[in-house]
Design a protein around this motif. Structure first.
Motif, short mmCIF file in Angstrom:
data_model
loop_
_atom_site.label_atom_id
_atom_site.label_comp_id
_atom_site.label_asym_id
_atom_site.label_seq_id
_atom_site.Cartn_x
_atom_site.Cartn_y
_atom_site.Cartn_z
N PHE A 138 4.87 10.44 -6.55
CA PHE A 138 5.98 10.79 -7.45
C PHE A 138 5.68 10.55 -8.93
O PHE A 138 6.50 10.88 -9.79
CB PHE A 138 7.24 10.01 -7.05
N ASN A 139 4.50 9.93 -9.21
CA ASN A 139 4.08 9.72 -10.61
C ASN A 139 5.09 8.88 -11.39
O ASN A 139 5.46 9.20 -12.51
CB ASN A 139 3.85 11.06 -11.31
N CYS A 140 5.56 7.81 -10.78
CA CYS A 140 6.47 6.90 -11.46
C CYS A 140 6.43 5.55 -10.75
O CYS A 140 5.99 5.47 -9.61
CB CYS A 140 7.90 7.45 -11.48
N PRO A 141 6.89 4.48 -11.38
CA PRO A 141 6.94 3.19 -10.70
C PRO A 141 7.86 3.28 -9.48
O PRO A 141 8.87 4.01 -9.48
CB PRO A 141 7.50 2.24 -11.76
N VAL A 142 7.55 2.52 -8.47
CA VAL A 142 8.33 2.57 -7.23
C VAL A 142 9.77 2.11 -7.47
O VAL A 142 10.69 2.53 -6.75
CB VAL A 142 7.63 1.73 -6.14
N THR A 143 9.98 1.27 -8.48
CA THR A 143 11.34 0.82 -8.79
C THR A 143 12.21 1.96 -9.31
O THR A 143 13.44 1.87 -9.28
CB THR A 143 11.31 -0.31 -9.83
N GLU A 144 11.57 3.04 -9.78
CA GLU A 144 12.34 4.20 -10.23
C GLU A 144 12.65 5.15 -9.07
O GLU A 144 13.25 6.20 -9.27
CB GLU A 144 11.57 4.95 -11.32
N ARG A 203 0.83 -1.20 0.00
CA ARG A 203 0.00 0.00 0.00
C ARG A 203 0.87 1.26 0.00
O ARG A 203 0.54 2.26 -0.65
CB ARG A 203 -0.92 -0.01 1.22
N GLN A 204 1.96 1.20 0.73
CA GLN A 204 2.88 2.33 0.73
C GLN A 204 3.54 2.49 -0.64
O GLN A 204 3.75 3.63 -1.09
CB GLN A 204 3.95 2.13 1.81
N ARG A 205 3.83 1.39 -1.30
CA ARG A 205 4.41 1.48 -2.64
C ARG A 205 3.44 2.16 -3.61
O ARG A 205 3.83 3.01 -4.41
CB ARG A 205 4.78 0.08 -3.16
N ALA A 206 2.17 1.77 -3.52
CA ALA A 206 1.18 2.38 -4.41
C ALA A 206 1.06 3.88 -4.14
O ALA A 206 0.92 4.70 -5.06
CB ALA A 206 -0.17 1.70 -4.22
N THR A 245 5.51 -4.76 -7.87
CA THR A 245 5.33 -3.34 -7.62
C THR A 245 3.89 -3.00 -7.30
O THR A 245 3.60 -2.29 -6.36
CB THR A 245 5.79 -2.51 -8.85
N ALA A 246 2.94 -3.46 -8.11
CA ALA A 246 1.55 -3.05 -7.92
C ALA A 246 0.77 -4.11 -7.17
O ALA A 246 0.78 -5.27 -7.55
CB ALA A 246 0.89 -2.81 -9.29
N PRO A 247 0.05 -3.75 -6.10
CA PRO A 247 -0.75 -4.72 -5.37
C PRO A 247 -1.99 -5.09 -6.14
O PRO A 247 -2.46 -4.33 -6.99
CB PRO A 247 -1.11 -3.96 -4.08
N PRO A 248 -2.56 -6.28 -5.88
CA PRO A 248 -3.73 -6.74 -6.63
C PRO A 248 -4.89 -5.77 -6.57
O PRO A 248 -5.59 -5.57 -7.55
CB PRO A 248 -4.07 -8.07 -5.95
N GLU A 249 -5.10 -5.13 -5.38
CA GLU A 249 -6.29 -4.27 -5.26
C GLU A 249 -6.07 -2.88 -5.83
O GLU A 249 -6.95 -2.04 -5.78
CB GLU A 249 -6.72 -4.16 -3.79
N ASP A 250 -4.87 -2.62 -6.38
CA ASP A 250 -4.60 -1.29 -6.90
C ASP A 250 -3.81 -1.39 -8.19
O ASP A 250 -2.62 -1.10 -8.23
CB ASP A 250 -3.81 -0.48 -5.85
N PRO A 251 -4.42 -1.86 -9.30
CA PRO A 251 -3.69 -2.11 -10.54
C PRO A 251 -3.10 -0.84 -11.12
O PRO A 251 -3.56 0.26 -10.86
CB PRO A 251 -4.77 -2.69 -11.46
N VAL A 252 -2.07 -1.05 -11.97
CA VAL A 252 -1.34 0.09 -12.51
C VAL A 252 -2.20 0.94 -13.43
O VAL A 252 -1.89 2.11 -13.66
CB VAL A 252 -0.08 -0.38 -13.27
N HIS A 253 -3.29 0.39 -13.95
CA HIS A 253 -4.16 1.18 -14.84
C HIS A 253 -5.09 2.09 -14.06
O HIS A 253 -5.92 2.76 -14.66
CB HIS A 253 -4.96 0.27 -15.77
N ARG A 254 -4.96 2.07 -12.72
CA ARG A 254 -5.81 2.95 -11.90
C ARG A 254 -4.90 3.89 -11.10
O ARG A 254 -4.32 3.49 -10.12
CB ARG A 254 -6.67 2.13 -10.94
N ARG A 255 -4.75 5.12 -11.58
CA ARG A 255 -3.96 6.11 -10.87
C ARG A 255 -4.80 6.79 -9.81
O ARG A 255 -5.98 7.09 -10.03
CB ARG A 255 -3.45 7.19 -11.84
N ARG A 256 -4.21 7.09 -8.66
CA ARG A 256 -4.94 7.82 -7.62
C ARG A 256 -4.31 9.20 -7.45
O ARG A 256 -3.13 9.30 -7.16
CB ARG A 256 -4.88 7.07 -6.28
N PHE A 257 -5.13 10.20 -7.67
CA PHE A 257 -4.67 11.56 -7.40
C PHE A 257 -5.50 12.10 -6.25
O PHE A 257 -6.73 12.02 -6.28
CB PHE A 257 -4.88 12.47 -8.63
N VAL A 258 -4.83 12.67 -5.26
CA VAL A 258 -5.54 13.11 -4.06
C VAL A 258 -5.56 14.62 -3.97
O VAL A 258 -4.53 15.25 -4.06
CB VAL A 258 -4.86 12.54 -2.80
N SER A 259 -6.75 15.15 -3.84
CA SER A 259 -6.84 16.55 -3.42
C SER A 259 -6.89 16.51 -1.91
O SER A 259 -7.95 16.43 -1.30
CB SER A 259 -8.09 17.21 -3.98
#
Length: 424
Positions: free
Chosen positions: A66-72, A57-60, A85-99
């Protein structure tokens, strides 16, 4: 151990401190429905390399910040398996932007590619941060000095910096975001000053002054340098206090707006009180009064200024100056005038002014009214304010030295003992 130099560089590039990155990650976690448990120590472990592969969850959240894969970011999975890198419940095709200022997560569409174009940060995001700033100011006026206020203000500064890293914005909006971060950090600085946590206040000052310079906002620069003057005044370093306050007074906004000029002069008077220069005190107060009378009350100003500075605060700073000079009769007059004009919501200031009034009365040998004044300060919450408790402690010590066998001294000692017992 060399540590994670890549993460360190990315943090420096984005302007994150350890505390700000922790809060930005926590904001993303909370928006996703999880508990924000990342602390300064967590970030430190990432930087030192003690933690080489954070919790999924912290990786996601790090990827969203930082808008990049955690490996970067210099992290590597155990055994080199970067596919985790990506957990099952948070696939890479779903970006989260927080206001973060609104506490709402904005999800990109599932068709959007991972780590694609950043969202646009606009004036509405700045406005949401400013609405939270108003809440911090209100809390300070009610309670002041609390570590919770300092922590809250620091966290909100982290949110403002996080928006810089997460989205694209115009130069004007970026300047406003830096201004918001500087404003929150200056509130954390003031809470630390008010709570007598001077080392923390100095750290906030260093950070706030850098952010304010990047914002180009001379109003917030004035607030920060004026706070620095107050910090050094409370530390009884008048030369440094005068120098810092002079930086504030020489800013363009102090030349353009009489209200800012008035506050600069009034705080200069309070500092001059420490030097024993009664002529400089009177001169500065005269300039402060003249400027205040010239100020246009209808002019738009930052909320932190309009929320506290008026004739009552000028009288209160004059009270501080005259107390420092040992002119107790003059100090009492200023105290009564300030108390008569204070706005109802200024509970912290009322308690501080009342404690100063008690000191002024005691300085004149008026034991009975001095004790009655000191006892009139409410026990909660303002009576527990660090500055108020410090002044009342000094009041009690002076009272016992002045009149150790007086019935008024016994009355105060009994009252102070009962108050402390009830607070346990």
């Amino acid at each position: 151990m060399e540590g994670n130099q890549i993460l360190k560089a990315r943090m420096a590039e984005s302007g994150f401190t350890q505390a700000e990155l922790a809060e930005a990650v926590n904001a993303d976690l909370r928006a996703a429905g999880y508990e924000g448990t990342v602390s300064d120590r967590t970030v430190r472990n990432w930087l030192t390399g003690k933690t080489r592969w954070p919790h999924h969850r912290q990786r996601a959240a790090l990827e969203a910040v930082f808008n990049c894969p955690v490996t970067e970011l210099g992290f590597a999975a155990r055994g080199g398996d970067s596919s985790r890198t990506a957990p099952p419940e948070d696939p890479v095709h779903r970006r989260r932007f927080v206001s973060a200022s609104a506490g709402v997560a904005l999800a990109a569409t599932t068709a959007a590619p991972a780590y694609g174009a950043q969202p646009r940060v606009g004036a509405s995001d700045v406005q949401r941060l400013l609405s939270k700033f108003a809440v911090v100011i209100a809390s300070d006026h009610r309670y002041g000095g609390k570590l919770t206020i300092e922590t809250q203000a620091s966290a909100l500064a982290g949110e403002a910096i996080a928006l810089q890293a997460r989205g694209t914005a115009s130069q004007r909006v970026r300047g406003a975001l830096y201004g918001c971060a500087a404003s929150f950090t200056s509130s954390a600085m003031w809470a630390a000053i008010d709570g007598r946590r001077f080392d923390a206040a100095q750290r906030h000052f260093d950070r706030a002054s850098s952010l304010a310079a990047m914002s180009g906002d001379t109003a917030i620069q004035f607030r920060i340098w004026s706070h620095a003057g107050s910090l050094y005044r409370h530390m009884v370093r008048p030369a440094d206090a005068l120098a810092a306050n002079d930086v504030a007074r020489r800013l363009p906004i102090a030349r353009r707006d009489p209200l800012f000029a008035s506050l600069g002069h009034a705080r200069h008077a309070a500092i001059h009180g420490l030097t024993g220069d009664s002529r400089a005190v009177r001169q500065a107060l005269g300039h402060a009064q003249d400027a205040l009378q010239q100020a246009d009350t209808a002019e738009q100003r930052p909320v932190w200024m309009t929320a506290f500075y008026d004739q009552a605060e000028l009288e209160n700073l004059a009270l501080a100056a005259y107390l420092a000079l040992g002119d107790y009769e003059g100090a009492e007059a200023y105290a009564h005038r300030s108390l008569a004009m204070l706005r109802p919501e200024m509970q912290r200031t009322r308690a501080i002014t009342t404690a100063r009034l008690a000191q002024a009365q005691l300085g004149q040998g008026d034991l009975e009214p001095a004790v009655a004044t000191a006892m009139s300060i409410p026990g909660e919450p303002t009576g527990q304010h660090p500055r108020v408790t410090g002044m009342l402690h000094d009041f009690g010590n002076t009272l016992r030295l002045t009149a150790p066998s007086s019935p008024h001294t016994r009355t105060w000692d009994e009252f102070a003992h009962d108050t402390r017992r009830n607070q346990l």
